[in-house]
Design a protein around this motif. Sequence first.
Motif, PDB file in Angstrom:
ATOM      1  N   ASN A  89      44.969 -75.988  60.595  1.00  0.00           N
ATOM      2  CA  ASN A  89      44.566 -74.896  59.694  1.00  0.00           C
ATOM      3  C   ASN A  89      43.313 -75.292  58.907  1.00  0.00           C
ATOM      4  O   ASN A  89      43.361 -75.477  57.688  1.00  0.00           O
ATOM      5  N   PRO A  90      42.166 -75.408  59.582  1.00  0.00           N
ATOM      6  CA  PRO A  90      40.949 -75.848  58.886  1.00  0.00           C
ATOM      7  C   PRO A  90      40.442 -74.855  57.850  1.00  0.00           C
ATOM      8  O   PRO A  90      39.614 -75.217  57.012  1.00  0.00           O
ATOM      9  N   ASP A  91      40.959 -73.618  57.894  1.00  0.00           N
ATOM     10  CA  ASP A  91      40.545 -72.606  56.923  1.00  0.00           C
ATOM     11  C   ASP A  91      41.404 -72.630  55.665  1.00  0.00           C
ATOM     12  O   ASP A  91      41.260 -71.757  54.796  1.00  0.00           O
ATOM     13  N   VAL A  92      42.263 -73.634  55.535  1.00  0.00           N
ATOM     14  CA  VAL A  92      43.159 -73.769  54.384  1.00  0.00           C
ATOM     15  C   VAL A  92      42.874 -75.105  53.708  1.00  0.00           C
ATOM     16  O   VAL A  92      42.533 -76.088  54.358  1.00  0.00           O
ATOM     17  N   GLY A  93      43.024 -75.144  52.391  1.00  0.00           N
ATOM     18  CA  GLY A  93      42.965 -76.406  51.663  1.00  0.00           C
ATOM     19  C   GLY A  93      44.367 -76.885  51.354  1.00  0.00           C
ATOM     20  O   GLY A  93      45.237 -76.088  50.992  1.00  0.00           O
ATOM     21  N   LEU A 133      47.915 -76.798  37.856  1.00  0.00           N
ATOM     22  CA  LEU A 133      47.652 -75.772  38.859  1.00  0.00           C
ATOM     23  C   LEU A 133      47.655 -74.408  38.182  1.00  0.00           C
ATOM     24  O   LEU A 133      48.573 -74.095  37.418  1.00  0.00           O
ATOM     25  N   PRO A 134      46.666 -73.566  38.450  1.00  0.00           N
ATOM     26  CA  PRO A 134      46.673 -72.226  37.850  1.00  0.00           C
ATOM     27  C   PRO A 134      47.860 -71.400  38.326  1.00  0.00           C
ATOM     28  O   PRO A 134      48.384 -71.591  39.431  1.00  0.00           O
ATOM     29  N   THR A 135      48.271 -70.481  37.508  1.00  0.00           N
ATOM     30  CA  THR A 135      49.346 -69.556  37.870  1.00  0.00           C
ATOM     31  C   THR A 135      48.959 -68.752  39.112  1.00  0.00           C
ATOM     32  O   THR A 135      47.801 -68.336  39.257  1.00  0.00           O
ATOM     33  N   ASP A 136      49.899 -68.550  40.014  1.00  0.00           N
ATOM     34  CA  ASP A 136      49.702 -67.744  41.234  1.00  0.00           C
ATOM     35  C   ASP A 136      48.559 -68.283  42.104  1.00  0.00           C
ATOM     36  O   ASP A 136      47.837 -67.512  42.738  1.00  0.00           O
ATOM     37  N   SER A 137      48.419 -69.595  42.172  1.00  0.00           N
ATOM     38  CA  SER A 137      47.277 -70.170  42.895  1.00  0.00           C
ATOM     39  C   SER A 137      47.622 -70.747  44.258  1.00  0.00           C
ATOM     40  O   SER A 137      46.724 -71.019  45.056  1.00  0.00           O
ATOM     41  N   ILE A 138      48.909 -70.948  44.563  1.00  0.00           N
ATOM     42  CA  ILE A 138      49.304 -71.627  45.794  1.00  0.00           C
ATOM     43  C   ILE A 138      49.908 -70.612  46.773  1.00  0.00           C
ATOM     44  O   ILE A 138      50.786 -69.830  46.413  1.00  0.00           O
ATOM     45  N   ALA A 139      49.437 -70.672  48.007  1.00  0.00           N
ATOM     46  CA  ALA A 139      49.871 -69.714  49.022  1.00  0.00           C
ATOM     47  C   ALA A 139      51.051 -70.196  49.848  1.00  0.00           C
ATOM     48  O   ALA A 139      51.741 -69.390  50.479  1.00  0.00           O
ATOM     49  N   ARG A 140      51.301 -71.504  49.860  1.00  0.00           N
ATOM     50  CA  ARG A 140      52.419 -72.040  50.637  1.00  0.00           C
ATOM     51  C   ARG A 140      52.781 -73.410  50.073  1.00  0.00           C
ATOM     52  O   ARG A 140      51.899 -74.167  49.659  1.00  0.00           O
ATOM     53  N   ALA A 141      54.071 -73.722  50.072  1.00  0.00           N
ATOM     54  CA  ALA A 141      54.524 -75.031  49.613  1.00  0.00           C
ATOM     55  C   ALA A 141      55.550 -75.585  50.578  1.00  0.00           C
ATOM     56  O   ALA A 141      56.311 -74.832  51.207  1.00  0.00           O
ATOM     57  N   PRO A 167      58.411 -74.427  37.369  1.00  0.00           N
ATOM     58  CA  PRO A 167      56.960 -74.546  37.511  1.00  0.00           C
ATOM     59  C   PRO A 167      56.461 -74.246  38.920  1.00  0.00           C
ATOM     60  O   PRO A 167      55.347 -73.749  39.091  1.00  0.00           O
ATOM     61  N   LEU A 168      57.280 -74.544  39.943  1.00  0.00           N
ATOM     62  CA  LEU A 168      56.880 -74.179  41.303  1.00  0.00           C
ATOM     63  C   LEU A 168      56.714 -72.675  41.415  1.00  0.00           C
ATOM     64  O   LEU A 168      55.725 -72.186  41.985  1.00  0.00           O
ATOM     65  N   ALA A 169      57.670 -71.926  40.893  1.00  0.00           N
ATOM     66  CA  ALA A 169      57.585 -70.467  40.956  1.00  0.00           C
ATOM     67  C   ALA A 169      56.356 -69.953  40.204  1.00  0.00           C
ATOM     68  O   ALA A 169      55.747 -68.963  40.615  1.00  0.00           O
ATOM     69  N   ARG A 170      55.976 -70.631  39.142  1.00  0.00           N
ATOM     70  CA  ARG A 170      54.800 -70.186  38.380  1.00  0.00           C
ATOM     71  C   ARG A 170      53.517 -70.331  39.195  1.00  0.00           C
ATOM     72  O   ARG A 170      52.661 -69.442  39.195  1.00  0.00           O
ATOM     73  N   VAL A 171      53.376 -71.434  39.915  1.00  0.00           N
ATOM     74  CA  VAL A 171      52.104 -71.681  40.611  1.00  0.00           C
ATOM     75  C   VAL A 171      52.030 -70.984  41.961  1.00  0.00           C
ATOM     76  O   VAL A 171      50.921 -70.784  42.492  1.00  0.00           O
ATOM     77  N   LEU A 172      53.170 -70.600  42.550  1.00  0.00           N
ATOM     78  CA  LEU A 172      53.131 -69.878  43.822  1.00  0.00           C
ATOM     79  C   LEU A 172      52.796 -68.415  43.577  1.00  0.00           C
ATOM     80  O   LEU A 172      53.370 -67.774  42.695  1.00  0.00           O
ATOM     81  N   ARG A 173      51.902 -67.887  44.381  1.00  0.00           N
ATOM     82  CA  ARG A 173      51.536 -66.479  44.248  1.00  0.00           C
ATOM     83  C   ARG A 173      52.636 -65.585  44.825  1.00  0.00           C
ATOM     84  O   ARG A 173      53.429 -66.039  45.668  1.00  0.00           O
ATOM     85  N   PHE A 178      57.730 -70.767  50.833  1.00  0.00           N
ATOM     86  CA  PHE A 178      58.225 -72.074  50.431  1.00  0.00           C
ATOM     87  C   PHE A 178      59.170 -72.558  51.528  1.00  0.00           C
ATOM     88  O   PHE A 178      60.194 -71.943  51.795  1.00  0.00           O
ATOM     89  N   ARG A 179      58.809 -73.675  52.184  1.00  0.00           N
ATOM     90  CA  ARG A 179      59.615 -74.234  53.256  1.00  0.00           C
ATOM     91  C   ARG A 179      60.343 -75.490  52.780  1.00  0.00           C
ATOM     92  O   ARG A 179      59.731 -76.358  52.141  1.00  0.00           O
ATOM     93  N   VAL A 180      61.621 -75.569  53.126  1.00  0.00           N
ATOM     94  CA  VAL A 180      62.435 -76.736  52.798  1.00  0.00           C
ATOM     95  C   VAL A 180      63.097 -77.227  54.078  1.00  0.00           C
ATOM     96  O   VAL A 180      63.752 -76.440  54.777  1.00  0.00           O
ATOM     97  N   ALA A 181      62.942 -78.507  54.386  1.00  0.00           N
ATOM     98  CA  ALA A 181      63.644 -79.128  55.513  1.00  0.00           C
ATOM     99  C   ALA A 181      64.514 -80.256  54.974  1.00  0.00           C
ATOM    100  O   ALA A 181      64.043 -81.081  54.177  1.00  0.00           O
ATOM    101  N   THR A 182      65.767 -80.282  55.395  1.00  0.00           N
ATOM    102  CA  THR A 182      66.678 -81.347  54.984  1.00  0.00           C
ATOM    103  C   THR A 182      67.780 -81.502  56.024  1.00  0.00           C
ATOM    104  O   THR A 182      68.125 -80.545  56.723  1.00  0.00           O
TER     105      THR A 182
END
Length: 241
Positions: A89-93, A133-141, A167-173, A178-182
């Motif tokens: 995903n080179p178009d993602v940071g 991290l700004p509020t609503d700034s992350i597209a995937r975690a 805080p995770l919910a705050r920064v995710l737009r 949100f992916r969880v593997a366990t």
Amino acid sequence: MPADNHPDKHPSGAPWRNFYGRFKGKGLRPSQETYLNEDLARLSPGKVDWETNPERAPLALDALFGGRDVWLEIGFGGGEHMVHQAVQNPDVGLIGCEPYINGVAMLLGKIRDAGAGNLRVHPGDVRDMFDVLPTDSIARAFLLYPDPWPKKRHHRRRFVTPEHLEPLARVLRPGAIFRVATDIPDYVRQTLEQVPRHGFEWLAERPADWRTPWGDWISTRYEQKAFREGRTPHYLTFRKT
């Protein structure tokens, strides 16, 4: 003793946050020392630590990644998944947080080998990253094979608790994934109990949705250990509402 005898303060002025994991394991190889000395500062996402950013000024993500969507990996282990996602995903940071310095060194070596330029690395607690991290700034975690803390009295140390999920919910737009593997059944239970309480919708509709890896998945060293020891991975996908 905390600064000014304040029980909730670290000497740096940061809120006192207990950390229960490891910061360093066995000795680093010379090549890994080189990666840390030559690459880590260059790949920093900016001023995250309280010593360098006591005002907790937000990171300028648009300047850092040129306006691209930003993904966050929480505890990247040896870094294989993070580098895989960066290359695909080179178009993602991507920003990765990992306090275990041996894992950081492994990631830096993989970044060199892959030649990926869209990653930034914070060698510390993700809670400090959440601060800036700004509020609503992350597209995937991503939370992949987190420390299971199997003893019941230690379950409050798990990531899937309000201390981390709020805080995770705050920064995710809104609409972020949100992916969880366990491979720990009780971690699955706690994840499904806690994550929806913090503004997330579980996207599974059928058993295959949590039994089958994601289409862009790369199996990590922690997953391979789970397979060797006879444990079954679960792949949970949530959407921020």
